[in-house]
Design an enzyme around this catalytic site. Structure first.
Site, PDB file in Angstrom:
ATOM      1  N   LYS A   1       0.823  -1.220   0.173  1.00  0.00           N
ATOM      2  CA  LYS A   1      -0.228  -0.088  -0.169  1.00  0.00           C
ATOM      3  C   LYS A   1       0.988   1.545   0.429  1.00  0.00           C
ATOM      4  CE  LYS A   1      -1.764   1.096   4.036  1.00  0.00           C
ATOM      5  NZ  LYS A   1      -1.249   2.815   4.302  1.00  0.00           N
ATOM      6  N   ASN A   2       2.439   1.376   1.246  1.00  0.00           N
ATOM      7  CA  ASN A   2       2.865   1.896   0.495  1.00  0.00           C
ATOM      8  C   ASN A   2       3.808   2.652  -0.106  1.00  0.00           C
ATOM      9  OD1 ASN A   2       0.804   3.172   3.473  1.00  0.00           O
ATOM     10  ND2 ASN A   2       2.416   2.577   4.706  1.00  0.00           N
TER      11      ASN A   2
ATOM     12  N   ARG B   1      -5.173  10.303   3.809  1.00  0.00           N
ATOM     13  CA  ARG B   1      -4.513  11.593   4.595  1.00  0.00           C
ATOM     14  C   ARG B   1      -3.556  11.614   3.666  1.00  0.00           C
ATOM     15  NH1 ARG B   1      -0.636  11.428   6.745  1.00  0.00           N
ATOM     16  NH2 ARG B   1      -0.448  14.105   7.546  1.00  0.00           N
TER      17      ARG B   1
ATOM     18  N   CYS C   1      -5.105  12.250  12.172  1.00  0.00           N
ATOM     19  CA  CYS C   1      -5.800  11.552  11.793  1.00  0.00           C
ATOM     20  C   CYS C   1      -5.805  10.259  14.143  1.00  0.00           C
ATOM     21  CB  CYS C   1      -5.572  10.067  11.274  1.00  0.00           C
ATOM     22  SG  CYS C   1      -3.055   9.382  11.916  1.00  0.00           S
TER      23      CYS C   1
ATOM     24  N   ARG D   1      -0.350  14.287  12.499  1.00  0.00           N
ATOM     25  CA  ARG D   1       0.551  14.361  11.132  1.00  0.00           C
ATOM     26  C   ARG D   1       0.513  15.658  10.389  1.00  0.00           C
ATOM     27  NH1 ARG D   1      -1.306   9.423   9.945  1.00  0.00           N
ATOM     28  NH2 ARG D   1       0.440   8.999   8.276  1.00  0.00           N
ATOM     29  N   PRO D   2       1.077  16.503  10.477  1.00  0.00           N
ATOM     30  CA  PRO D   2       1.936  17.554  10.269  1.00  0.00           C
ATOM     31  C   PRO D   2       2.156  17.886   8.835  1.00  0.00           C
ATOM     32  CG  PRO D   2       2.510  17.563  12.168  1.00  0.00           C
ATOM     33  CD  PRO D   2       1.561  16.323  11.942  1.00  0.00           C
ATOM     34  N   VAL D   3       2.193  18.440   7.643  1.00  0.00           N
ATOM     35  CA  VAL D   3       2.847  18.361   6.458  1.00  0.00           C
ATOM     36  C   VAL D   3       4.287  19.952   6.889  1.00  0.00           C
ATOM     37  CG1 VAL D   3       0.763  16.515   5.433  1.00  0.00           C
ATOM     38  CG2 VAL D   3       1.539  19.592   5.499  1.00  0.00           C
ATOM     39  N   ASP D   4       4.212  20.392   7.329  1.00  0.00           N
ATOM     40  CA  ASP D   4       5.091  21.420   7.541  1.00  0.00           C
ATOM     41  C   ASP D   4       6.305  21.013   6.551  1.00  0.00           C
ATOM     42  OD1 ASP D   4       5.766  19.697   9.603  1.00  0.00           O
ATOM     43  OD2 ASP D   4       7.083  21.036   9.789  1.00  0.00           O
ATOM     44  N   GLN D   5       7.095  19.832   6.342  1.00  0.00           N
ATOM     45  CA  GLN D   5       8.448  19.626   5.738  1.00  0.00           C
ATOM     46  C   GLN D   5       8.353  19.560   4.790  1.00  0.00           C
ATOM     47  OE1 GLN D   5      11.044  18.957   7.580  1.00  0.00           O
ATOM     48  NE2 GLN D   5       9.685  19.909   9.578  1.00  0.00           N
TER      49      GLN D   5
ATOM     50  N   ASP E   1       4.639   0.632  11.931  1.00  0.00           N
ATOM     51  CA  ASP E   1       3.504   0.512  11.706  1.00  0.00           C
ATOM     52  C   ASP E   1       3.873  -1.354  12.245  1.00  0.00           C
ATOM     53  OD1 ASP E   1       3.585   1.524   8.158  1.00  0.00           O
ATOM     54  OD2 ASP E   1       2.822   2.322  10.180  1.00  0.00           O
TER      55      ASP E   1
ATOM     56  N   ILE F   1       7.671   7.535  17.228  1.00  0.00           N
ATOM     57  CA  ILE F   1       7.899   8.006  15.738  1.00  0.00           C
ATOM     58  C   ILE F   1       6.426   9.275  15.639  1.00  0.00           C
ATOM     59  CG2 ILE F   1       6.921   7.727  13.086  1.00  0.00           C
ATOM     60  CD1 ILE F   1       9.787   6.888  14.295  1.00  0.00           C
TER      61      ILE F   1
ATOM     62  N   ARG G   1      -8.767  -0.822   4.632  1.00  0.00           N
ATOM     63  CA  ARG G   1      -7.796   0.462   3.951  1.00  0.00           C
ATOM     64  C   ARG G   1      -6.765  -0.574   3.572  1.00  0.00           C
ATOM     65  NH1 ARG G   1      -7.495   6.148   7.257  1.00  0.00           N
ATOM     66  NH2 ARG G   1      -5.969   5.966   5.101  1.00  0.00           N
TER      67      ARG G   1
HETATM   68  C1  EPZ Z   1       4.325   6.895   6.636  1.00  0.00           C
HETATM   69  O1  EPZ Z   1       3.125   7.923   6.746  1.00  0.00           O
HETATM   70  C2  EPZ Z   1       3.147   5.927   5.989  1.00  0.00           C
HETATM   71  N1  EPZ Z   1       2.295   6.299   5.383  1.00  0.00           N
HETATM   72  C3  EPZ Z   1       2.903   5.115   7.705  1.00  0.00           C
HETATM   73  O2  EPZ Z   1       2.055   4.327   7.505  1.00  0.00           O
HETATM   74  C4  EPZ Z   1       4.088   4.996   8.629  1.00  0.00           C
HETATM   75  O3  EPZ Z   1       3.675   4.908   9.677  1.00  0.00           O
HETATM   76  C5  EPZ Z   1       4.972   6.149   8.666  1.00  0.00           C
HETATM   77  O4  EPZ Z   1       5.050   7.126   7.038  1.00  0.00           O
HETATM   78  C6  EPZ Z   1       6.237   6.043   9.346  1.00  0.00           C
HETATM   79  O5  EPZ Z   1       7.074   5.346   8.962  1.00  0.00           O
HETATM   80  C7  EPZ Z   1       2.012   5.811   3.409  1.00  0.00           C
HETATM   81  O6  EPZ Z   1       3.665   6.185   2.942  1.00  0.00           O
HETATM   82  C8  EPZ Z   1       1.568   6.515   3.017  1.00  0.00           C
HETATM   83  P1  EPZ Z   1       5.539  10.805   7.885  1.00  0.00           P
HETATM   84  P2  EPZ Z   1       3.889   9.918   6.989  1.00  0.00           P
HETATM   85  O7  EPZ Z   1       6.257  11.992   8.327  1.00  0.00           O
HETATM   86  O8  EPZ Z   1       5.035  10.256   5.886  1.00  0.00           O
HETATM   87  C9  EPZ Z   1       6.295  14.528  11.555  1.00  0.00           C
HETATM   88  C10 EPZ Z   1       0.279   2.881   8.209  1.00  0.00           C
HETATM   89  O9  EPZ Z   1      -0.224   2.418   9.043  1.00  0.00           O
HETATM   90  N2  EPZ Z   1       6.071  14.929  10.259  1.00  0.00           N
HETATM   91  O10 EPZ Z   1       6.867   9.493   8.163  1.00  0.00           O
HETATM   92  O11 EPZ Z   1       3.187  10.174   6.875  1.00  0.00           O
HETATM   93  C11 EPZ Z   1       4.844  12.816  11.974  1.00  0.00           C
HETATM   94  O12 EPZ Z   1       4.426  13.149  12.886  1.00  0.00           O
HETATM   95  C12 EPZ Z   1       0.856   3.824   7.654  1.00  0.00           C
HETATM   96  O13 EPZ Z   1      -0.042   2.081   6.704  1.00  0.00           O
HETATM   97  C13 EPZ Z   1       5.816  16.530  10.662  1.00  0.00           C
HETATM   98  O14 EPZ Z   1       5.846  16.621  12.005  1.00  0.00           O
HETATM   99  O15 EPZ Z   1       4.787   9.890   8.245  1.00  0.00           O
HETATM  100  C14 EPZ Z   1       5.253  11.768  12.530  1.00  0.00           C
HETATM  101  O16 EPZ Z   1       5.601  12.096  14.352  1.00  0.00           O
HETATM  102  C15 EPZ Z   1       0.136   4.530   8.752  1.00  0.00           C
HETATM  103  N3  EPZ Z   1       5.958  17.408  10.220  1.00  0.00           N
HETATM  104  C16 EPZ Z   1       6.793  12.037  12.258  1.00  0.00           C
HETATM  105  O17 EPZ Z   1       7.539  12.920  11.092  1.00  0.00           O
HETATM  106  C17 EPZ Z   1       6.186  16.952   8.759  1.00  0.00           C
HETATM  107  O18 EPZ Z   1       6.201  17.404   7.640  1.00  0.00           O
HETATM  108  C18 EPZ Z   1       6.973  10.682  10.431  1.00  0.00           C
HETATM  109  O19 EPZ Z   1       6.441  10.611   9.766  1.00  0.00           O
HETATM  110  C19 EPZ Z   1       6.049  15.056   8.296  1.00  0.00           C
HETATM  111  C20 EPZ Z   1       6.292  14.845   8.912  1.00  0.00           C
END
Ligand code: EPZ
Length: 416
Positions: free
Chosen positions: A22-23, A92, A116, A121-125, A304, A326, A396
């Site tokens: 999926k990912n 998301r 969620c 789950r911010p997207v600031d980066q 995960d 995480i 999902r």
């Molecule tokens: C991906 O989510 C996966 N989803 C998640 O899988 C997985 O748990 C996660 O990576 C960590 O491995 C997909 O690939 C679709 P991150 P992602 O950005 O990219 C913080 C599942 O169950 N962060 O690596 O959204 C964030 O809040 C799902 O299949 C910021 O602060 O995760 C978290 O604490 C759940 N700002 C950490 O970083 C940002 O701009 C890692 O998040 C981005 C992230």
């Protein structure tokens, strides 16, 4: 609303096929926006999230065709570079259209995903990286509005390791003018799968799988055919399910290459694990030993798989400490496991799990994708019946989960 009824006690045995990841599929499907040529993906899992993303891409004007596990996308024209809140709030990962849209069309209007169950789950980066590449980005009424006639290569250092952030920025950089270097990049195999597909489309990318990814932008990308990698989290989930039931299974169409940290923990728990070229064989002991773990970015233990191991530790011999580093709220499954009789003490981002001889079946509720998986695992080994509500979370991310478990001898049925 569908529920899953599980009668515990069956020892899992036999073999099943693992589906595409999926990912990996989610960013890969978004990469098709980067070219006006046809892009074909094989081994695409049949999941709700995938269907949701295909609907979003079609709404943007992408031609979508699907034959079984093969999906062909062609973004000849992108008439509507928008991802609405109605859709993004249900999935998301739709944030992954943001950078391809800016790179290809020069603009994008994408709803902020919002939080969620497992965290804010911010997207600031994602936004910071796009701005570094010269895009004008504003957040207005819950939407990210991004504009750039042509992105420019930049040096980007992400504040934390972000999987979809790395993927989004790599896609933006592929069509940017000049060189982009992404430092502190995510090393997940799904990032590498995306990079491999982008290179097949004509991108110039090196370093994927390391924490420094270098992208030399090109003027345009062309179509390709790409097979999606196996789902390592689905693989790990079934390995845990077999382990808790004292079972013996073979998982086909997968690889142990991306699961070293998980397989190490399963072996520490007493399982025999044989890795084959495209399969994994596991034989569990009569009773597992509890294993402590700490989630971290790849190649360390994946977040995960944390919920699944909490279920495993709930019935193992001894106590184990689980640390989630995480996400800030990824222990929602603990209270549900406690309803089944698990002995779990939560303290911040740590959970002390003391194994009990037997869990008792009960009615429980799924809260997020991997929490649901942990309840399934617990239900397989609990005494009596476990009824899991809100299993749309499971649909999902797990293709045909009930069918696959029945094929391994479990007593599982879906009820409304
Ligand atoms: C991906 O989510 C996966 N989803 C998640 O899988 C997985 O748990 C996660 O990576 C960590 O491995 C997909 O690939 C679709 P991150 P992602 O950005 O990219 C913080 C599942 O169950 N962060 O690596 O959204 C964030 O809040 C799902 O299949 C910021 O602060 O995760 C978290 O604490 C759940 N700002 C950490 O970083 C940002 O701009 C890692 O998040 C981005 C992230």
């Amino acid at each position: 609303m569908d529920k899953l009824l599980i009668k515990g006690g069956a020892r899992l045995a036999g073999e099943i096929a693992i589906s595409g990841a999926k990912n990996a599929a989610l960013p890969l499907l978004c990469a098709a926006l980067l070219t006006d040529e046809a892009v074909t993906f094989t081994n695409v899992p049949q999941l709700k999230d995938i269907a949701t993303l295909l609907r979003l891409l079609a709404d943007m004007g992408v031609q979508v065709s699907r034959e079984g596990d093969t999906v062909t996308l062609q973004a000849r024209e992108i008439s509507n570079p928008v991802a609405s809140y109605e859709l993004v709030k249900t999935m998301r990962a739709a944030i992954l259209v943001l950078c391809p849209l800016v790179a290809r069309c020069g603009e994008a209007r994408v709803s902020l995903p919002g939080g969620c169950a497992i965290g804010a789950r911010p997207v600031d980066q994602h936004i910071k990286g796009l701005q570094a590449m010269g895009a004008e980005v504003n957040v207005d009424h819950g939407y990210v509005l991004a504009k750039s006639p042509r992105l420019k290569g930049a040096r980007i250092f992400t504040d934390m390791v972000t999987v979809t952030g790395t993927e989004n920025l790599m896609m933006a950089a592929a069509l940017a003018d000049g060189v982009t270097v992404i430092e502190n990049a995510a090393r997940e195999p799904e990032v590498v799968d995306l990079a491999n597909c982008l290179v097949a489309m004509g991108a110039q990318i090196s370093g994927a799988g390391t924490d420094v990814i270098r992208v030399q932008g090109v003027a345009r990308l062309h179509g390709c055919t790409h097979r999606i990698m196996p789902d390592r989290i689905e693989t790990g989930t079934y390995l845990c399910a077999a382990a808790v039931t004292g079972g013996e299974v073979r998982l086909n169409n997968t690889s142990s290459a991306y699961l070293d940290a998980v397989i190490d923990k399963l072996m520490d728990a007493g399982c025999e694990v044989q890795a084959e070229r495209h399969a994994i064989h596991l034989k569990a002991p009569a009773r597992l030993k509890a294993v402590s773990l700490r989630t971290s970015p790849y190649p360390a233990f994946p977040t995960d798989m944390q919920a699944q191991f909490m279920a495993l530790n709930s019935v193992a011999e001894g106590s184990a400490m689980i640390r989630e580093t995480i996400f800030e709220n990824r222990f929602m499954h603990a209270v549900e496991l406690q309803r089944l009789g698990a002995d779990i003490k939560i303290d911040g981002n740590s959970a002390l799990v003391t194994g009990v001889e037997k869990l008792q079946g009960a009615a429980v509720m799924a809260t997020d994708l991997r929490a649901s998986a942990s309840l399934v695992i617990a239900g397989l080994v609990a005494e009596g019946e476990t009824l899991i509500d809100r299993i749309y979370h499971l649909d999902r991310g797990y293709e045909k989960l009930d069918e696959k478990l029945v094929a391994l001898g479990a007593s599982v049925s879906r009820t409304s």
